[in-house]
Design a protein around this motif. Structure first.
Motif, short mmCIF file in Angstrom:
data_model
loop_
_atom_site.label_atom_id
_atom_site.label_comp_id
_atom_site.label_asym_id
_atom_site.label_seq_id
_atom_site.Cartn_x
_atom_site.Cartn_y
_atom_site.Cartn_z
N SER A 115 0.83 -1.32 -0.20
CA SER A 115 0.06 0.08 0.06
C SER A 115 0.94 1.26 -0.02
CB SER A 115 -0.92 0.22 1.19
OG SER A 115 -0.19 0.09 2.22
N GLY A 116 0.15 2.45 -0.22
CA GLY A 116 0.90 3.52 -0.18
C GLY A 116 1.53 4.39 -1.37
N GLY A 117 0.97 3.44 -2.39
CA GLY A 117 1.13 4.19 -3.96
C GLY A 117 0.26 5.41 -4.29
N GLY A 118 0.67 6.07 -5.24
CA GLY A 118 -0.26 7.07 -5.53
C GLY A 118 0.60 8.02 -6.74
N SER A 119 -0.17 9.27 -6.77
CA SER A 119 0.42 10.21 -7.92
C SER A 119 0.89 11.47 -7.14
CB SER A 119 -0.78 10.33 -8.60
OG SER A 119 -1.25 9.43 -9.53
N VAL A 120 2.26 11.61 -7.53
CA VAL A 120 2.84 12.77 -7.08
C VAL A 120 3.36 13.43 -7.95
CG1 VAL A 120 2.93 12.06 -4.49
CG2 VAL A 120 4.77 11.49 -6.25
N GLN A 121 3.99 14.81 -7.83
CA GLN A 121 4.74 15.61 -8.70
C GLN A 121 6.33 15.22 -8.43
OE1 GLN A 121 3.56 19.72 -8.36
NE2 GLN A 121 2.33 19.30 -9.88
N ALA A 122 7.04 15.56 -9.51
CA ALA A 122 8.59 15.26 -9.29
C ALA A 122 9.02 16.18 -8.20
CB ALA A 122 9.15 15.76 -10.78
N GLY A 123 9.90 15.51 -7.57
CA GLY A 123 10.41 16.08 -6.13
C GLY A 123 9.66 15.58 -4.83
N GLY A 124 8.46 15.20 -4.92
CA GLY A 124 7.72 14.77 -3.90
C GLY A 124 8.22 13.28 -3.24
N SER A 125 7.34 13.12 -2.01
CA SER A 125 7.55 11.81 -1.61
C SER A 125 6.47 10.80 -1.29
CB SER A 125 8.27 11.97 -0.02
OG SER A 125 9.33 13.07 -0.47
N LEU A 126 6.92 9.67 -1.27
CA LEU A 126 5.67 8.50 -1.03
C LEU A 126 6.30 7.61 0.32
CD1 LEU A 126 4.16 7.70 -4.30
CD2 LEU A 126 3.24 8.87 -2.28
N ARG A 127 5.67 6.92 0.90
CA ARG A 127 6.05 5.71 1.64
C ARG A 127 4.97 4.68 1.52
NH1 ARG A 127 6.64 4.75 8.23
NH2 ARG A 127 4.63 4.48 8.04
N LEU A 128 5.90 3.45 0.98
CA LEU A 128 5.10 2.46 0.70
C LEU A 128 5.20 1.34 1.85
CD1 LEU A 128 6.56 1.65 -2.94
CD2 LEU A 128 4.37 2.92 -2.41
N SER A 129 4.27 0.66 1.99
CA SER A 129 4.10 -0.47 3.13
C SER A 129 4.07 -1.57 2.46
CB SER A 129 2.96 -0.03 4.11
OG SER A 129 3.26 1.31 4.73
N CYS A 130 4.60 -2.83 2.87
CA CYS A 130 4.27 -4.27 2.75
C CYS A 130 4.23 -4.88 4.00
CB CYS A 130 5.59 -4.63 1.94
SG CYS A 130 5.61 -6.21 1.75
N VAL A 131 2.98 -5.38 4.24
CA VAL A 131 2.53 -6.07 5.29
C VAL A 131 2.54 -7.67 5.18
CG1 VAL A 131 0.73 -6.60 6.92
CG2 VAL A 131 1.06 -4.09 6.21
N ALA A 132 3.09 -8.28 5.82
CA ALA A 132 3.36 -9.79 5.48
C ALA A 132 2.41 -10.50 6.64
CB ALA A 132 4.64 -10.17 5.72
N SER A 133 1.84 -11.50 6.18
CA SER A 133 1.06 -12.30 7.17
C SER A 133 1.40 -13.86 6.84
CB SER A 133 -0.55 -12.08 7.15
OG SER A 133 -0.78 -12.19 5.67
#
Length: 125
Positions: free
Chosen positions: A7-25
């Motif tokens: 989760s955590g994806g999305g659309s951002v402009q250049a120079g921006g930030s995102l944090r992706l998460s990977c949850v394991a079960s």
């Protein structure tokens, strides 16, 4: 069996930030390495970063060094990919993957045993 959900994806402009998460079960205690990969349309899936769950050693592709940070939480069931200074060329579907053994080469897709469904990252200029 291990299930991975990104989760955590999305659309951002250049120079921006995102944090992706990977949850394991599931049987997560057997995971030795968690990797983040990405695949852009028409291109092969490539390794972005990886972390060894025991010890916390981290590895990065040259394209990610200095901009991305991989980390895990204390329970070792969630792995994050902090992405800063994003560029249009970072646009891709991002996947996390789990390896039940320490990989010979962390960036090789066939080393990994389990994969998530992916989360889309789009960076506009």
């Amino acid at each position: 069996q291990v299930q991975l959900v990104e989760s955590g994806g999305g659309s951002v402009q250049a120079g921006g930030s995102l944090r992706l998460s990977c949850v394991a079960s599931g049987y997560t205690s057997g995971n030795k390495c968690i990797g983040w990969f990405r695949q852009a349309p028409g291109k092969e899936r490539e390794g972005v970063a990886a972390i060894y769950t025991e010890g916390g050693s981290t590895y990065y592709a040259d394209s990610a060094k200095g901009r991305f940070t991989i980390s895990q939480d204390n329970t070792k069931t969630t792995v994050y990919l902090q992405m800063n200074s994003l560029k249009p060329e970072d646009t891709a579907m991002y996947y996390c993957a789990a390896d039940r053994a320490l990989p010979m080469h962390w960036y090789t897709t066939n080393e990994y045993d389990y994969w998530g469904q992916g989360t889309q990252v789009t960076v506009s200029s």
